[in-house]
Write a protein that holds these residues in place. Structure first.
Motif, short mmCIF file in Angstrom:
data_model
loop_
_atom_site.label_atom_id
_atom_site.label_comp_id
_atom_site.label_asym_id
_atom_site.label_seq_id
_atom_site.Cartn_x
_atom_site.Cartn_y
_atom_site.Cartn_z
N CYS A 9 41.76 51.72 40.00
CA CYS A 9 40.55 51.04 39.61
C CYS A 9 40.00 49.94 40.47
CB CYS A 9 40.77 50.41 38.08
SG CYS A 9 39.05 49.91 37.34
N TYR A 10 41.21 49.34 41.00
CA TYR A 10 40.86 48.05 42.00
C TYR A 10 41.42 48.05 43.36
CZ TYR A 10 39.07 45.84 37.51
OH TYR A 10 38.46 45.54 36.39
N GLY A 11 42.53 48.51 43.30
CA GLY A 11 43.25 48.48 44.63
C GLY A 11 43.85 47.33 44.92
N ARG A 12 45.06 47.29 45.57
CA ARG A 12 45.83 46.07 46.00
C ARG A 12 45.00 44.97 46.90
NH1 ARG A 12 51.89 45.74 48.11
NH2 ARG A 12 52.15 43.54 48.35
N GLU A 13 44.08 45.21 47.64
CA GLU A 13 43.45 44.46 48.44
C GLU A 13 42.59 43.46 47.54
OE1 GLU A 13 40.34 44.14 52.31
OE2 GLU A 13 41.57 45.85 51.83
N LEU A 14 41.74 44.03 46.73
CA LEU A 14 40.83 43.45 45.84
C LEU A 14 41.59 42.68 44.75
CD1 LEU A 14 37.79 43.23 45.28
CD2 LEU A 14 38.17 45.05 43.76
N LEU A 15 42.80 43.00 44.11
CA LEU A 15 43.51 42.07 43.33
C LEU A 15 44.07 40.87 44.13
CD1 LEU A 15 45.78 44.82 41.59
CD2 LEU A 15 43.71 43.53 40.66
N GLU A 16 44.37 41.19 45.17
CA GLU A 16 45.17 39.93 46.06
C GLU A 16 43.89 38.89 46.58
OE1 GLU A 16 49.00 41.80 48.13
OE2 GLU A 16 47.14 41.94 49.14
N HIS A 17 42.67 39.49 46.85
CA HIS A 17 41.69 38.71 47.31
C HIS A 17 41.18 37.90 46.11
CE1 HIS A 17 37.49 38.23 49.17
NE2 HIS A 17 38.25 37.44 49.72
N THR A 18 41.32 38.24 44.82
CA THR A 18 40.80 37.60 43.71
C THR A 18 41.65 36.35 43.61
OG1 THR A 18 40.00 39.66 42.38
CG2 THR A 18 40.66 37.71 41.46
N ALA A 19 42.91 36.62 43.59
CA ALA A 19 43.97 35.44 43.59
C ALA A 19 43.83 34.42 44.64
CB ALA A 19 45.32 36.03 43.57
N GLU A 20 43.52 34.71 45.91
CA GLU A 20 43.17 33.78 47.10
C GLU A 20 42.11 33.14 47.04
OE1 GLU A 20 42.93 36.82 50.29
OE2 GLU A 20 45.08 37.14 50.32
N LEU A 21 41.07 33.48 46.28
CA LEU A 21 40.01 32.93 45.99
C LEU A 21 39.99 31.77 44.85
CD1 LEU A 21 37.19 35.46 46.61
CD2 LEU A 21 37.88 33.76 48.32
N ILE A 22 40.93 31.89 44.11
CA ILE A 22 41.13 30.91 43.01
C ILE A 22 42.17 29.68 43.61
CG2 ILE A 22 42.17 30.57 40.88
CD1 ILE A 22 41.39 33.46 40.20
N PRO A 23 41.67 28.46 43.42
CA PRO A 23 42.31 27.45 44.18
C PRO A 23 43.84 27.56 43.74
CG PRO A 23 40.25 26.78 43.01
CD PRO A 23 40.30 27.95 42.85
N ARG A 24 44.20 27.62 42.28
CA ARG A 24 45.66 27.76 42.02
C ARG A 24 45.87 29.09 41.70
NH1 ARG A 24 46.57 22.82 37.95
NH2 ARG A 24 48.87 23.14 38.74
N GLY A 25 45.62 30.06 42.37
CA GLY A 25 45.74 31.43 42.28
C GLY A 25 47.19 31.93 42.88
N THR A 26 47.99 32.97 42.07
CA THR A 26 49.14 33.53 42.41
C THR A 26 48.99 34.92 42.31
OG1 THR A 26 50.32 31.61 41.59
CG2 THR A 26 51.66 33.70 41.86
#
Length: 274
Positions: free
Chosen positions: A220-237
């Protein structure tokens, strides 16, 4: 609030509570309707909550019944924020799965005062290409009253490989009327809201410590999109499980990892972990 079949209804939102301790609000994935769950669906939803209800009171809270056409993700998030203000009066932990994860991101961006820590499971700031295609196919089939086709399209997202996607699609076709039961317009309205959802430019506004959990084989999303979401959140993991798909992240191990994140002490100046 009223009680029935072990499920409460609060402000037109079906609610299930499990466990004792500090509250944790659980936003589920797509459901065939927004009425209180029952039967096998209730067992499944209880099971998800039970994995997280270790020293916590998990509030499983579905989207509001009777959504108006044109309802947006921001509208859905506003419904949650209103109930959370009324019920808790302070920020609480939030876990959102799949479509519930999309709403949880919107909630954290629009109403940061109600979210203490956020976990987004199998969701990102927008759908991936395959997710978009499947959900649009599902919506088209629902409009045409073709329940088997709608169920097949919805279930095809589950598969972690091309072969398993074909298998679960066939299973969805055979189980169509049973799997969807009596779907109503709330399912279609939610699909349309998520189809238009793209929170990429708002992720920097999310102040809560956030964990994005997903499978590397999430169709539904793929690894890249999941990781990019966290990268753009200031305190994302990010926590990615290499051999898991869209629904493969619901297990005791992953629930333990989520609880560990929610229970960990982090100060405002902690660096993001990616």
């Amino acid at each position: 609030m009223r009680h029935g079949h072990d499920v409460e209804v609060a402000d037109a939102m079906a609610c299930l509570r499990i466990g004792d301790g500090p509250p944790l609000v659980f936003l589920p994935g797509l459901t065939a309707h927004h009425r209180p769950p029952h039967g096998l669906d209730l067992r499944f939803q209880r099971g998800q909550c039970a994995l997280l209800a270790h020293g916590r009171e998990v509030w499983w809270l579905n989207r509001r019944c009777g959504l108006s056409p044109g309802t947006s993700m921001a509208d859905l998030a506003r419904d949650y924020a209103r109930v959370m203000h009324q019920r808790f009066g302070q920020p609480v932990d939030v876990v959102g799965v799949s479509t519930g994860g999309s709403v949880a991101l919107q909630l954290a961006a629009d109403h940061p005062e109600v979210v203490r820590r956020l976990v987004v499971v199998s969701a990102a700031y927008r759908l991936g290409p395959f997710g978009h295609s499947c959900q649009r196919e599902t919506a088209d089939a629902l409009r045409a009253g073709r329940l088997r086709a709608a169920s097949a399209a919805m279930m095809s997202i589950i598969g972690a490989h091309r072969t398993t996607r074909r298998v679960v699609r066939m299973l969805g076709w055979f189980l169509g009327p049973f799997a969807l039961g009596r779907p109503d317009t709330d399912l279609l309205t939610t699909l349309e809201a998520e189809d238009a959802f793209d929170l990429r430019d708002r992720l920097t506004e999310i102040t809560a410590p956030t964990l994005v959990v997903g499978g590397a084989r999430d169709a539904c999303y793929g690894r890249e999109l999941l990781e990019h979401t966290a990268e753009l959140i200031p305190r994302g993991t990010t926590l990615i499980y290499p051999r898991k798909g869209h629904l493969g992240v619901q297990s005791r191990r992953i629930a333990h990892d989520i609880r560990t994140f929610l229970d960990s002490d982090r100060t405002d100046d902690d660096p993001a972990q990616t």
